[in-house]
Design an enzyme around this catalytic site. Sequence first.
Site, PDB file in Angstrom:
ATOM      1  N   TYR A  65       0.841  -1.305   0.063  1.00 34.80           N
ATOM      2  CA  TYR A  65       0.022   0.098  -0.064  1.00 34.80           C
ATOM      3  C   TYR A  65       1.028   1.230   0.014  1.00 34.80           C
ATOM      4  CZ  TYR A  65      -3.310  -3.363   1.524  1.00 34.80           C
ATOM      5  OH  TYR A  65      -4.257  -4.502   1.743  1.00 34.80           O
ATOM      6  N   HIS A 132       0.585 -12.130   1.149  1.00 30.28           N
ATOM      7  CA  HIS A 132      -0.495 -11.202   0.365  1.00 30.28           C
ATOM      8  C   HIS A 132      -0.918 -12.167  -0.723  1.00 30.28           C
ATOM      9  CE1 HIS A 132      -1.567  -7.077  -0.095  1.00 30.28           C
ATOM     10  NE2 HIS A 132      -2.584  -7.447  -0.301  1.00 30.28           N
ATOM     11  N   GLY A 216     -17.730  -0.457  -0.950  1.00 32.02           N
ATOM     12  CA  GLY A 216     -18.411   0.727  -0.880  1.00 32.02           C
ATOM     13  C   GLY A 216     -19.860   0.611  -1.753  1.00 32.02           C
ATOM     14  N   SER A 219     -23.188  -0.014   0.259  1.00 37.97           N
ATOM     15  CA  SER A 219     -23.444   1.016   1.196  1.00 37.97           C
ATOM     16  C   SER A 219     -23.952   2.291   0.580  1.00 37.97           C
ATOM     17  CB  SER A 219     -22.329   1.565   2.355  1.00 37.97           C
ATOM     18  OG  SER A 219     -21.004   1.883   1.782  1.00 37.97           O
TER      19      SER A 219
END
Length: 239
Positions: A65, A132, A216, A219
């Site tokens: 990240y 990962h 997302g 929502s």
Amino acid sequence: MAASTVTAVPRIKLGSQGLEVSAQGLGCMGMSAFYGPPKPESDMIKLIHHAVAAGVTFLDTSDKYGPHTNEILIGKALQSGEREKVELATKFGITSIDGKHAVRRDPAYVRAASEGSLKRLGVDCIDLYYLHRIDKKVPIEITIGELKKHVEEGKIKYIGLSEASASTIRRAHAVHPITAVQLEWSLWTRDVEEDVIPTCRELGIGIVAYSPLGRGFFSSGAKLVDSMSEEDVRKVNSN
């Protein structure tokens, strides 16, 4: 009028190896990468402190990240005494070669990656260290064998896998107990229910579901795309 009360975030056992975390975790990726441009550092540190104060103590990051900038951000957030209050998870294994994503898990890379993460996070030990992504060029037994050495040396407490198949999970678990498997699991991502989820439950491995709200979209709905920056991978992938 009765005074309002804040409901404490429940705590759960993650897997069967002894790790206890908040039932809700804080995925920190979007603070620094992939979901648009990096957010203001001071705001994100305040957000992390607010989450910890509210009982959300399971923090998730990765050396991918940024790369690296999200771990540095979390390291700064933990400098004011929060380290002993949180369960810290980070990941390794995705790197870049000639500007393209590549996956590595050879022992030398594992050690270099862990030492880098420890330094950026400013900690002596990582609570949960995930592979990962899976690299088929190196047998999973070799990677887990190296991570087992890290546990014995006190550099990490628990080992995790991210996006691994049921067979890979079994092979890894035979070398050293796997505490948790992280995977995408939501109403629109259900394929893991066929083999991976039952395997984890059989072996006593905890399940960490990321993007449970469909990144997302559950929502906010489809209109979420309209508010995304051109740097947001969700917008790129939706085109």
